[in-house]
Design an enzyme around this catalytic site. Structure first.
Site, PDB file in Angstrom:
ATOM      1  N   TYR A 101      41.857 -25.603 -24.973  1.00  0.00           N
ATOM      2  CA  TYR A 101      41.943 -25.105 -23.434  1.00  0.00           C
ATOM      3  C   TYR A 101      43.440 -25.277 -23.482  1.00  0.00           C
ATOM      4  CZ  TYR A 101      42.336 -24.398 -18.581  1.00  0.00           C
ATOM      5  OH  TYR A 101      42.758 -23.944 -17.461  1.00  0.00           O
ATOM      6  N   GLU A 189      46.134 -18.776 -17.894  1.00  0.00           N
ATOM      7  CA  GLU A 189      45.150 -19.488 -18.750  1.00  0.00           C
ATOM      8  C   GLU A 189      44.629 -18.841 -20.313  1.00  0.00           C
ATOM      9  OE1 GLU A 189      41.599 -21.758 -16.663  1.00  0.00           O
ATOM     10  OE2 GLU A 189      40.807 -19.625 -17.589  1.00  0.00           O
TER      11      GLU A 189
END
Ligand code: GDP
Ligand code: MN
Length: 386
Positions: A101, A189
């Site tokens: 992530y 993101e």
């Protein structure tokens, strides 16, 4: 404003971040053609402005062009958390060794952007934050100093990134930060950023959220808005110049001023929480709201079937109480809501406003002198309707 995955990834690519070279299809035949052109295994990905598509069955692998057409047929038109799929992204599939992530958002409390990374990528980061918060490495970035390479090293160490990935990782993090800053993003993101079986880093998913207040200086981003994919109420609100965010409660809030709107939501929650009652929305009709805007706002609030009562909290400054009162009556005549409406009106011409409302004699409308009283009455009314 949220961008679709394919839009976010094409922005990322402009900052040197490696992304799969896929294309968007709106029909199964187009998906077939793209898969044919790419050759090999592809992944068909629903393009909706909501997360968790994988879990919902909106991301599927296809080993051939025929299979790509079949999967696209299944995914197009599907509803994911209430969002209908109108487009799919057809990407060449990657073989995944590890999912990371990586994200940048603003930390309001710290008044700085924060870089976040985790070796537990792929799943929703909120889930990692709940179950294993230590697995998320955070590094604040001073906006004047920028991102330092030692910070990237700290993050790489924190997520146990293999040493041979550091150089590529560093380029990706720098690209993501530059992309975040230059596009006035509130969020940029990559989840997952994957290490492929042959040891390459590639951004398989992408998400960007752009600060709405900055769109005026990014016409190229503003043009990417997909009104077909956003909730209808939000489109209507934007066109009427109203700030509106739908929430899950029962009390519709009609307020002038963002701070007052937040307070109204808090008060609704304070008195309603023990009964499972809370605000149905954030809504700011802005300063100097005229009748037209009030009725547009009322229609938007009432388009949510969960709304069992409407709480008007108006403080007249530039906005005049009598104007608002006339607006409410006009809106009432037009919309004819059947739910109870509670009105707290203070400030400029409040007395005139209250007099206008009293003489209008609307059956399901009640006034309140204070916000406390208004919130309590709204909770009572919502309770009665549940
Ligand atoms: P999200 O569920 O909406 O976040 O959609 P993602 O794009 O993140 O996809 C969800 C999951 O699907 C990823 O975490 C991967 O595990 C898987 N996935 C996506 N693309 C590929 C791919 O090219 N190959 C493989 N094997 N899995 C993929
Ligand atoms: Mn994802």
């Amino acid at each position: 404003m949220n961008l679709h995955e394919y839009q976010s990834k094409s922005r990322f690519a402009g900052y040197g971040i490696p992304v799969p070279q896929g294309k968007v299809a709106t029909t199964p035949d187009e998906a077939y053609a793209i898969a044919q052109e790419l050759g090999g295994t592809v992944v068909i990905k629903s393009q909706v402005l909501v997360g968790g598509r994988g879990k919902a069955g909106g991301v599927k692998l296809a080993k051939s062009a025929d299979e790509a057409r079949a999967r696209a047929e299944e995914i197009l038109g599907m509803s994911i958390k209430g969002h209908i799929v109108h487009k799919v992204l057809v990407d060449p599939a990657s073989s995944i060794a590890h999912e990371i992530y990586l994200g940048i958002t603003n930390d309001r409390a710290a008044a700085q952007p924060v870089l976040m990374a985790s070796s537990e990528g792929g799943v929703e980061i909120e889930e990692v934050n709940r179950t294993n918060p230590k697995a998320i490495i955070r590094e604040h970035i001073d906006p004047l100093m920028g991102l330092f390479s030692y910070q990237i090293v700290k993050v790489a160490l924190g997520i146990d990134l293999p040493r041979d990935q550091w150089r590529a990782f560093s380029k990706i993090v720098q690209g993501l930060y530059q992309c975040f800053v230059e596009n006035d993003a509130a969020l940029a993101e990559i989840n997952p950023l994957v290490i492929t079986a042959d040891g390459k880093l590639i951004a398989l998913d992408g998400k960007m959220s752009i600060d709405d207040s900055a769109l005026a200086r990014h016409p190229d981003l503003a043009a990417m808005r997909d009104t077909e994919s956003e909730p209808e109420a939000e489109t209507q609100a934007r066109e009427a110049g109203i700030s509106y965010v739908k929430l899950n409660g029962q009390i519709g809030c009609m307020v002038n001023g963002a701070g007052l709107a937040m307070t109204t939501m808090d008060m609704t929650k304070l008195y309603g929480e023990e009964y499972g009652i809370g605000p149905a929305n954030f809504l700011d009709i802005g300063g100097g709201a005229k009748a037209e805007q009030v009725s547009a706002a009322l229609r938007i609030i009432l388009s949510d079937p969960n709304v069992k009562a409407v709480l008007f909290n108006i403080f007249g400054g530039i906005t005049r109480g009598d104007e608002v009162a006339r607006g409410i009556i006009e809106a009432y005549d037009e919309v004819k809501p059947s739910v109870p409406m509670i009105i707290r009106l203070q400030g400029t011409n409040a007395e005139e406003g209250r007099a206008i409302l009293d003489s209008a004699d609307i059956p399901n409308l009640r006034t309140a002198a204070t916000l406390t009283e208004a919130a309590q009455k709204a909770v009572e009314a919502a309770k009665g309707a549940m």
